[in-house]
Each structure stands twice: as structure tokens, then as C-alpha cells.
Design a protein around this motif. Structure first.
Motif, PDB file in Angstrom:
ATOM      1  N   ARG A 187      14.631 -51.085  46.310  1.00  0.00           N
ATOM      2  CA  ARG A 187      14.547 -52.342  45.567  1.00  0.00           C
ATOM      3  C   ARG A 187      13.103 -52.661  45.197  1.00  0.00           C
ATOM      4  NH1 ARG A 187      17.046 -57.408  46.258  1.00  0.00           N
ATOM      5  NH2 ARG A 187      16.078 -58.889  44.815  1.00  0.00           N
ATOM      6  N   GLU A 193      23.905 -49.813  30.799  1.00  0.00           N
ATOM      7  CA  GLU A 193      23.684 -49.281  32.150  1.00  0.00           C
ATOM      8  C   GLU A 193      22.659 -48.159  32.134  1.00  0.00           C
ATOM      9  OE1 GLU A 193      26.157 -47.454  35.963  1.00  0.00           O
ATOM     10  OE2 GLU A 193      27.226 -48.260  34.215  1.00  0.00           O
ATOM     11  N   SER A 227      24.368 -55.239  31.696  1.00  0.00           N
ATOM     12  CA  SER A 227      23.847 -54.655  32.930  1.00  0.00           C
ATOM     13  C   SER A 227      22.547 -55.368  33.253  1.00  0.00           C
ATOM     14  CB  SER A 227      23.589 -53.153  32.784  1.00  0.00           C
ATOM     15  OG  SER A 227      24.787 -52.448  32.540  1.00  0.00           O
ATOM     16  N   CYS A 228      22.201 -55.419  34.531  1.00  0.00           N
ATOM     17  CA  CYS A 228      20.940 -56.051  34.904  1.00  0.00           C
ATOM     18  C   CYS A 228      20.401 -55.434  36.174  1.00  0.00           C
ATOM     19  CB  CYS A 228      21.111 -57.571  35.067  1.00  0.00           C
ATOM     20  SG  CYS A 228      22.096 -58.078  36.493  1.00  0.00           S
ATOM     21  N   TYR A 229      19.146 -55.741  36.456  1.00  0.00           N
ATOM     22  CA  TYR A 229      18.495 -55.309  37.697  1.00  0.00           C
ATOM     23  C   TYR A 229      17.571 -56.433  38.159  1.00  0.00           C
ATOM     24  CZ  TYR A 229      15.703 -52.829  41.089  1.00  0.00           C
ATOM     25  OH  TYR A 229      15.088 -52.457  42.254  1.00  0.00           O
ATOM     26  N   PRO A 230      17.663 -56.771  39.450  1.00  0.00           N
ATOM     27  CA  PRO A 230      18.606 -56.281  40.448  1.00  0.00           C
ATOM     28  C   PRO A 230      19.944 -57.009  40.335  1.00  0.00           C
ATOM     29  CG  PRO A 230      17.164 -57.902  41.455  1.00  0.00           C
ATOM     30  CD  PRO A 230      16.695 -57.742  40.034  1.00  0.00           C
ATOM     31  N   ILE A 231      20.952 -56.468  40.976  1.00  0.00           N
ATOM     32  CA  ILE A 231      22.233 -57.160  41.118  1.00  0.00           C
ATOM     33  C   ILE A 231      22.365 -57.529  42.588  1.00  0.00           C
ATOM     34  CG2 ILE A 231      24.728 -57.021  40.916  1.00  0.00           C
ATOM     35  CD1 ILE A 231      24.417 -55.136  38.605  1.00  0.00           C
ATOM     36  N   THR A 232      22.119 -58.768  42.880  1.00  0.00           N
ATOM     37  CA  THR A 232      22.208 -59.258  44.258  1.00  0.00           C
ATOM     38  C   THR A 232      23.364 -60.231  44.435  1.00  0.00           C
ATOM     39  OG1 THR A 232      20.656 -61.054  43.756  1.00  0.00           O
ATOM     40  CG2 THR A 232      19.719 -59.008  44.605  1.00  0.00           C
ATOM     41  N   VAL A 234      19.160 -49.728  31.827  1.00  0.00           N
ATOM     42  CA  VAL A 234      18.665 -50.320  33.077  1.00  0.00           C
ATOM     43  C   VAL A 234      18.195 -49.236  34.036  1.00  0.00           C
ATOM     44  CG1 VAL A 234      19.359 -51.563  35.162  1.00  0.00           C
ATOM     45  CG2 VAL A 234      19.965 -52.464  32.910  1.00  0.00           C
ATOM     46  N   ARG A 235      18.993 -48.199  34.209  1.00  0.00           N
ATOM     47  CA  ARG A 235      18.609 -47.120  35.128  1.00  0.00           C
ATOM     48  C   ARG A 235      17.331 -46.432  34.658  1.00  0.00           C
ATOM     49  NH1 ARG A 235      22.732 -45.099  38.600  1.00  0.00           N
ATOM     50  NH2 ARG A 235      24.696 -46.251  38.410  1.00  0.00           N
ATOM     51  N   GLU A 237      20.460 -51.750  47.998  1.00  0.00           N
ATOM     52  CA  GLU A 237      19.527 -50.890  47.281  1.00  0.00           C
ATOM     53  C   GLU A 237      18.322 -50.649  48.181  1.00  0.00           C
ATOM     54  OE1 GLU A 237      18.998 -51.359  42.919  1.00  0.00           O
ATOM     55  OE2 GLU A 237      19.820 -53.338  43.310  1.00  0.00           O
ATOM     56  N   LYS A 264      14.202 -48.728  35.081  1.00  0.00           N
ATOM     57  CA  LYS A 264      13.819 -48.823  36.492  1.00  0.00           C
ATOM     58  C   LYS A 264      13.062 -47.574  36.929  1.00  0.00           C
ATOM     59  CE  LYS A 264      15.654 -48.888  41.165  1.00  0.00           C
ATOM     60  NZ  LYS A 264      16.857 -48.725  42.009  1.00  0.00           N
TER      61      LYS A 264
END
Length: 607
Positions: A254, A276, A236-241, A279-280, A251, A283
């Protein structure tokens, strides 16, 4: 520092002529630089009871700046020659310039940043009798922003601050007028033997003021892919663009200043849930930190931010651990995840002239596990992190050299990850460091599905140059990295997040520096106040690390106020919301069958 051709620094090897082959293996290519022609073979191992050998091993966590002990060579009639790798050499096998050679051409912010890095090495080196290492200009090499030492230099008794002050003063005399005076005053205080924390606080203030005068524009893009072998993705990662399936949703909250990569270790749905959830959770915690940051009027010291980011990672560990324990999971059944996170902290700083600047350009990097971070410019690619694995752990404990540890079957086995420790267990030790953004560059975060296969080493230059030249967008670059990682039947998932940091003058003309300080501060925090949509009721409690009692600053060397971000209120929302989120995950996850997990005492296993 570059080791692609296995260049080594030979301590006490200056008498060996260039061109000679030593021990039928090492070729002398210049001065004390040797090249190992048989890197696949284990070198001679020096006696670990030697205090100098032990110093190299136990100082290995300072890998960004210090060389690593590689092996040894015995030549009749000579002292034992220690061989060091990860040394400050170019790809061609020549040393990077010394700090003295590079000083005059460096901008003021870089000059002070070099001094700051030396100050952070002073006490650790002195504790091993190696303080002389940062008092010898020829021993101090620079690769862009980064300080790197050729070797450790030992003395029977540690040098005092007066020696450090005199060393710095030789460089400060050639500084520009705007920083010569404050640095000279700082050297005077050092010579008087004042408190070290007071001195470093004053140096930090000077550094932040200089960095804050630069413009800063940050753009972030990321993506993750299951690869060509697996049917599911535990990353999982952030952001997912970037999505190869084209099913992204926008998002609205963002955060451009945040980048996260998590790699689930379970091999099945358990790892996917852990990554996941991490990551959540991360954030949400960072949102709380940035909201509180917007209310700060005093500079918060790096140690305080490091404490809070450490606390955030421990909260996430406890959250995942609680889920494991609610399911009765133990040993290898526990789901877990690696984590690497970068957050740009935009503190406001007031200069000596009374001007307010909204962004001190501090970048905090935190990781647990073997997901990695790289700082890349058109000139170099620097690895910023060290894996949490068995090999590095054995070296840091002084139990063996890295080359020895690498021979073990479990050398790459992880020794910690989020979720492996039980809830409320403070043994989790995240690695948190602060960097100053003072040049244009790209921070690349990735899972080991990309870093383990030499892909970054192979492609970084062509890919980064394409971004700097404006030939491809950041999203296109992310997609290309995902394609590189998924090629050649890579059995692992791949995740990449790119954070493009621009401080060059063109960043100012692209709208990154508003006209007013108020507007600047809003932009620097990613317009957090306008974008966040947090729940109306408090739903989560943020666990803070209680700061140590503050020593009163000495009157002749004022230091920034050492206070943690002041809001438990907003962060209270965070922890409750995260518990609610965890409950949702737990209810969903309770329907899953029991699946293999991670045992920190066992090698990392994936499909």
C-alpha cells in the motif's frame, strides 16, 4: 472561487451605483460586484476580435487563479463592460482579502507560496500584455493558499522584472527575519534582469525549505460502487479500502502517498478493463518513481517531475491503445478510461544551515478526462481541475465564450481519454500541476458519477467537518460519499478517494515525524523499500521523457540541480512487468465479445 449565486466582476463598471439593475438583469450588490438574476439566459457576447477578450479565453487553462469571461453589457455613455465569473468572492458576495491585507497574518511558507504562484503567472500574463494584473495589490486576492485575480489589467508594453521586484519588496519588508534576507537577495537579482528560470529555481528552493520544516501525515482511503442502476462497475480506483460487499483483501504494498480514480468510458466490459488496467499500470509506475526518489540527494525541479508524470500517463495510454489495436478496434469500438492521479513526492532538501529535511510537501496532480479533484478544508472547497471536454477546449482556443460553448449539445463530450489515441501518439496532453501542502486539508478525487450531480457542493462542509472533528474515520467518510452518489437512482458508477493531509502540530505527535532524518525519509515515501515486492527479474521498460539541455546557472543565483530521477534500472522492471500484465489482460479480454467503445469525435455515451 465561489460562484454559487452567480456573482460577477464588472470591468469598467465602478460608476454604476449599488442597488441599480443593469440591462433588466444584473443587480449591483457592491462596488463592481454584480449578481446575474437570470443566469439561465445567455448573456451578451463581446467581440472575440478584441485582444482583451481573446486574452481571457486563451488564458482559461489558468482557471485556478484567473477569472473567466462570462459576457458583456453596453451602457450608453460608458465603455463596454466585461462581466467575469469564477471571481475571488465569498458566498456572501464580498471579495476575499487582498494579498496586502492578508500578508502580515500569513505564515512564512504561505507568503512564499503566494509569490511562487505569482511567478508562475508572470510570463503567461505578460505574453498577452496583462502583466500589470500581478503588480496591483488590490487586484490580487487570496483564499487560503490560493491566489485569485479580480480581472486582467492591460498595458501597451509589458512591464519588466524590475517592476515585479519592487512590488514584491513592499511585502518582503514585513517578512520574518528568516526569509526576509533570501527574498530580498532574490529581488535584487530580479532587478538586475537575470535569467527567469534561475530566479524561479531559487524561489522554489526557498519554498521547499520552508514547507519541509512542517510535519506531514498522509492517510488515504477510497472505494467504488456500481450504483443503484447498473449491474456492473466500470470505475476503478486506488486504494480500495471501503467495500459495500465486504470482500476486500489486504494490500501489502500500500502506498499512502498515491490516489487514483479511473472511469471506464465503454459502457460495458471494455471500459472496466481499461480503467482497471490504467490503475494497475499507474500504481506500478509510481512505485518505480518513489523507489528512485529514495536515492535522490538533490532537489529535482517541478518541470522535470511534470515531464515524468506526463510520460507515465502516455505509457498507460499506449498500453490501452495497443490492446485496442490488437483487437482491430477503431472509432467508437476503442475501450478507454479517464484518469486522475495524485502523488505526494517526498523530496529531500538541504537548508542553508546544512539541515536535511526529508519531505518537501509537493503534491503532483495529473488528469485526463473529466474525473475531478477538490481541495477541501473546513473553510472552503476548491475545484482543482478542469474537464477535458468540448466546451473548455473551444474556450481555450479562443473560439467562443464558455457560456456559448455550454449551449452545444456536445458541450460535455470528452476530447481525450486514455486509450483513445493510438499507441506512440504524442498528441495526448495530460494536465499536470504541482501543489504545496502547507495546511490541513483533504484532497478528494472522484469520477463524474459524483461530481456531475452537485453532490460535493451540497455535502462537502458537513462531511469534511466530521472528519476534522474526529467524529468519523476516513473510511466511514468514503462510504458516506459513495452512498450520496448512489442515491436518487444515479445511472452512473461512483468512485471516491480521500487523501487526508495533516501539517498541524498534532500531526507530529501522532507519529508522522520520526526522530531521525533517515527514519523520516523512510516514512515519507510510505515505507516503500520495506513494503514493495517487485519481481526478481526485469519485466518492464519505463519510457522516459528526455529532458531539454540544461542551461548553466548563473553564479550569483544558484539553483537546484535539474536532473531527472536517475534510475532507468528499476523502472525497466516496471515497463516489462506492465507488458506482462497487459498480455494477461489481453488474453483474458480476447474472449470477450466486441463491445461499443469511445470515439473521441463522438459524445461520451454510457448506459
Amino acid at each position: 472561487m465561489n460562484t454559487s449565486k452567480c456573482y460577477l466582476w464588472s470591468v469598467n463598471g465602478s460608476s454604476v451605483p449599488v442597488g441599480e439593475i443593469v440591462a433588466n438583469r444584473y443587480q449591483v450588490v457592491g462596488g463592481q460586484i454584480w449578481q446575474d438574476t437570470q443566469p439561465q439566459n445567455l448573456p451578451q457576447i463581446p467581440d472575440r476580435s478584441d485582444p482583451k477578450v481573446l486574452a481571457y479565453l486563451q488564458l482559461s487553462p489558468y482557471h485556478l487563479h484567473l477569472p473567466q469571461l462570462y459576457g458583456a453589457v453596453e451602457i450608453p455613455g460608458n465603455s463596454l463592460i466585461l462581466l467575469l465569473d469564477r471571481i475571488p468572492v465569498t458566498p456572501e458576495g464580498t471579495l476575499y482579502p487582498s494579498i496586502t491585507e492578508a500578508w502580515a497574518d500569513a505564515p512564512p511558507v504561505r507568503q512564499v507560496y503566494w509569490l511562487w504562484q505569482l511567478s508562475q503567472l508572470w510570463n503567461p500574463l505578460n505574453s498577452f500584455g496583462a502583466g500589470l494584473s500581478v503588480l496591483t495589490p488590490e487586484n490580487i486576492r487570496v483564499q487560503g493558499w490560493r491566489i485569485g485575480l479580480r480581472e486582467l489589467m492591460f498595458t501597451p508594453s509589458p512591464p519588466g522584472l524590475g517592476a515585479l521586484s519592487r512590488c514584491w519588496q513592499t511585502w518582503i519588508e514585513s517578512c520574518s527575519d528568516d526569509i526576509r534576507e533570501p527574498l530580498s537577495r532574490l529581488c535584487e537579482v530580479m532587478g538586475q534582469g537575470k535569467r527567469w528560470d534561475t530566479i524561479t529555481a531559487s524561489l522554489n528552493q526557498i519554498l521547499l525549505e520552508l514547507a519541509a520544516e512542517l510535519p506531514l501525515k498522509i492517510t488515504t482511503a477510497g472505494g467504488t460502487d456500481a450504483g443503484t442502476v447498473r449491474s456492473h462497475n466500470e470505475d476503478s480506483c486506488y486504494p480500495i479500502t471501503v467495500s459495500q460487499k465486504g470482500n476486500l483483501t489486504p494490500e501489502f504494498d500500500r502506498i499512502q502517498e498515491l490516489a487514483i480514480v479511473c472511469d471506464g468510458l465503454d459502457g460495458h466490459e471494455g471500459g472496466e478493463v481499461a480503467s482497471e488496467l490504467a490503475v494497475r499500470s499507474l500504481k506500478l509506475q509510481v512505485q518505480g518513481l518513489l523507489l528512485e526518489l529514495a536515492e535522490q540527494t538533490e532537489v529535482v525541479e517541478p518541470t522535470v517531475w511534470i515531464d515524468h508524470i506526463t510520460s507515465v500517463l502516455r505509457i498507460v495510454n499506449n498500453l490501452i491503445a495497443t490492446q485496442n489495436e490488437s483487437k482491430g478496434r477503431s472509432g467508437r469500438q476503442r475501450m478507454a478510461t479517464t484518469a486522475i492521479m495524485a502523488v505526494q513526492i517526498a523530496q529531500q532538501v538541504k537548508t542553508a544551515f546544512g539541515l536535511d529535511f526529508p519531505n518537501t510537501h509537493e503534491l503532483y496532480l495529473a488528469h485526463v478526462g473529466d474525473s475531478r479533484a477538490y481541495w477541501i478544508t473546513p473553510d472552503y472547497c476548491q475545484v482543482l481541475t478542469q474537464d477535458d471536454d468540448f466546451a473548455n477546449s473551444k474556450v481555450a482556443k479562443g473560439e467562443c465564450l464558455h457560456r456559448q460553448a455550454a449551449e452545444h449539445d456536445n458541450a460535455t463530450q470528452l476530447i481525450q481519454a486514455l486509450g483513445t489515441q493510438h499507441a506512440d501518439n504524442q498528441e495526448l496532453v495530460p494536465h499536470v500541476q504541482r501543489l504545496i501542502i502547507e495546511e490541513d486539508g483533504i484532497l478528494l478525487l472522484c469520477s463524474d458519477g459524483l461530481s456531475d450531480r452537485q453532490t460535493i457542493k451540497q455535502y462537502w462542509q458537513q462531511e469534511i467537518n466530521s472528519i476534522f472533528a474526529g467524529q468519523i474515520s476516513l473510511e466511514e467518510a468514503v462510504n458516506r460519499w459513495l452512498e450520496f452518489g448512489a442515491s436518487d437512482q444515479n445511472p452512473d458508477n461512483v468512485s471516491v478517494v480521500l487523501m487526508y493531509c495533516q501539517v498541524s502540530p498534532q500531526a507530529d505527535t501522532q507519529g508522522s515525524t520520526p526522530q531521525s532524518a533517515t527514519e523520516q525519509k523512510t516514512l515519507s515515501t510510505g515505507t516503500i523499500n520495506a513494503q514493495l515486492s517487485l519481481p526478481e527479474s526485469p519485466e518492464f521498460v519505463f519510457q522516459q521523457v528526455a529532458p531539454e539541455p540544461e542551461a548553466k546557472p548563473e553564479p550569483d543565483s544558484p539553483q537546484p540541480k535539474k536532473t531527472p530521477p536517475k534510475g532507468v534500472k528499476i523502472m525497466v522492471w516496471g515497463l516489462l512487468l506492465l507488458l506482462l500484465l497487459a498480455t494477461g489482460f489481453g488474453l483474458w479480454y480476447s474472449g470477450l465479445i466486441d463491445l461499443p467503445g469511445l470515439n473521441p469525435s463522438q459524445p461520451r455515451q454510457e448506459e
